[in-house]
Design an enzyme around this catalytic site. Structure first.
Site, PDB file in Angstrom:
ATOM      1  CG  ASP A  80      -1.820  -1.190   1.299  1.00 17.95           C
ATOM      2  OD1 ASP A  80      -2.606  -1.393   0.366  1.00 17.95           O
ATOM      3  OD2 ASP A  80      -1.723  -1.938   2.292  1.00 17.95           O
ATOM      4  CG  ASP A  82      -1.396   4.117   3.617  1.00 14.41           C
ATOM      5  OD1 ASP A  82      -2.157   3.765   2.705  1.00 14.41           O
ATOM      6  OD2 ASP A  82      -1.156   3.417   4.622  1.00 14.41           O
ATOM      7  CG  ASP A 160       1.814   2.468  14.950  1.00 14.80           C
ATOM      8  OD1 ASP A 160       2.666   2.990  14.196  1.00 14.80           O
ATOM      9  OD2 ASP A 160       1.002   1.607  14.545  1.00 14.80           O
TER      10      ASP A 160
END
Length: 465
Positions: A80, A82, A160
């Site tokens: 992916d 992003d 995170d």
């Protein structure tokens, strides 16, 4: 791959003239100019570049972020790409006709290019007290709503792990690395940004992400990030079951099911998600359920590596088979139902209990029940009936589960699995021989039973009547 990482890190840390800064909250920042890193736009999705440039030319900040940057630096192919920007979701929607806004906990924009979807998020900011329309937490500290927008520094502080706090700036092609993300890539360490206890309470799924990144990237979880996990693992029970379904797919259908399962058990993360299975593992650590789980994880990994299809229907049917068997035995003992009826009753109970922690869509739960029901028919369909039985749409999945059961249990189940294996893998003529042999054995058994029966006693007439 490791040679490429070492080469990059040596070049970066020895020769680069990076700018080192610190955010207002004390998070370190390194800005690596284009000439000092190896990322090229040729390694990125063409559609992601289109999105980045349109945002940039419209006067907004735009960055490729997270796994896309991380995986390119590690020599991997990102799944992916992003994007983050200082444009709000509504402003993004005005720029892209092919945009749809999704999400309630945090508003996202999905830019759709056929099957390719580029996820665009607005840079996140820090919470402001008493502003519940944009942010809200519950009593345990878990974020319920998170639509707070901010700067790139604030966004990095909200991420995170340090290895995900990497931003590729389309305006000058530099990399912004926060919290020592590049250094952690070099040392192969998964490290949380901020206080681990607080960050896990904000979103307990981060504990699962730590495990998944560690196995996927062949990294070690930092001691500070690992220590609180076992104590906080029960917080996963509070996560919506629908969200957990997606997380389980990422954990067990990515080619690292065996390693993820092992690490989840070590950290106590498996029990809150699969309480029925974990209960059996606790009672019999080396029992049938434990052998089945190991076999399911290994076979799933093998299928992913071979680029074969894997389906949640079979996965859940297999790992929940022994909880189902136990529940069926309990129902039969308590109610006096036949074993077949007890299994049918137990199917609903077991699936309902599992769906309390992981929501299994009906398109998978219904086939899983079909696979369970077929297990009860294998012994009754040997012989000529087998030709019709193998035409059942779910036969192959049920047959695969029978083989796993035979390997785990041995005995009569292994014998049945061996018969079906020879029948399924045999040619047409060989199948005929196997079927006739089974029928002959069945007739002999029935004949012997008839011989053992005592003849019915004839009614005699009493002479005195």
């Amino acid at each position: 791959m490791f040679r490429r990482i070492s080469k990059f890190c040596k070049q970066f840390f020895d020769d680069s003239q990076t700018a080192e800064e610190t955010t207002q909250t004390g998070l370190s920042l390194e800005v690596v100019p284009r000439q000092d890193h190896s990322i090229s736009r040729r390694q990125m999705s063409e559609n992601a570049i289109k999105v980045l440039y349109r945002l940039h030319k419209s006067g907004f900040k735009a960055y490729l972020v997270g796994g896309g940057v991380r995986d390119i630096l590690l020599g991997l192919q990102p799944k992916d790409f992003d994007v983050v920007t200082n444009a709000t979701p509504e402003e993004i929607k005005k720029l892209f006709r092919n945009c749809r806004l999704v999400g309630r906990r945090f508003r996202l924009a999905h830019i759709v290019f056929g099957r390719d979807v580029i996820e665009v998020a607005t840079l996140r900011g820090h919470h402001v007290e008493h502003v519940e329309q944009v942010s809200k937490t519950n009593a345990e500290g878990r974020l319920l709503r998170d639509n707070v927008y901010g700067t790139i520094d604030e966004d990095a502080e909200r991420r995170d792990f340090t290895v995900n706090a990497l931003y590729y700036d389309i305006s000058d092609f530099s990399i912004h690395s926060y919290g020592g993300g590049l250094e952690d890539l070099k040392s192969r360490t998964i490290r949380l940004i901020g206080d681990p206890n607080t960050r896990y309470r904000e979103d307990p799924v981060r504990m699962l992400r730590a495990v998944r990144f560690a196995t996927k990237l062949d990294m070690t979880i930092d001691k500070g990030a690992a220590d609180p996990i076992h104590e906080l693992a029960p917080l996963l029970k509070d996560i919506p079951a629908a969200r957990m379904y997606e997380e389980i797919l990422k954990l067990f259908f990515n080619g690292q099911a065996t390693n993820n399962f092992t690490m989840m058990r070590e950290f106590g993360l498996f029990a809150p998600l699969f309480p029925l299975v974990d209960s059996q593992l606790a009672d019999e650590p080396d029992g049938f359920a434990a052998k089945m789980l190991q076999a399911v994880m290994e076979s799933t990994d093998a299928r992913v590596r071979a680029e074969k299809t894997v389906t949640p229907a079979f996965f859940y049917a297999a790992i929940l088979w022994y909880p189902l068997s136990q529940r069926a035995d309990d129902i039969a003992l308590e109610s006096g139902l036949s074993l077949y009826d007890a299994y049918n009753a137990a199917m609903g109970d077991v699936m309902e209990q599992q769906c309390r922690t992981i929501s299994i869509p009906r398109r998978f739960s219904t086939p899983a029940k079909d696979i369970w029901q077929l297990q009860l028919r294998f012994d009754r369909n040997q012989g000529t009936r087998a030709f019709k039985f193998i035409e059942h749409p779910k036969f192959r999945a049920a047959y695969d589960l029978l083989l796993l059961r035979g390997s785990a249990e041995g005995g009569s189940v292994a014998k049945s699995a061996a018969w079906w294996k020879s029948f399924v893998e045999g040619g047409e003529e060989q199948r005929n021989v196997i079927a006739r042999s089974a029928n002959k054995g069945s007739r002999n058994r029935n004949s012997n039973q008839r011989k053992r029966r005592k003849p019915a006693s004839k009614k005699t007439t009493n002479p005195a009547e």
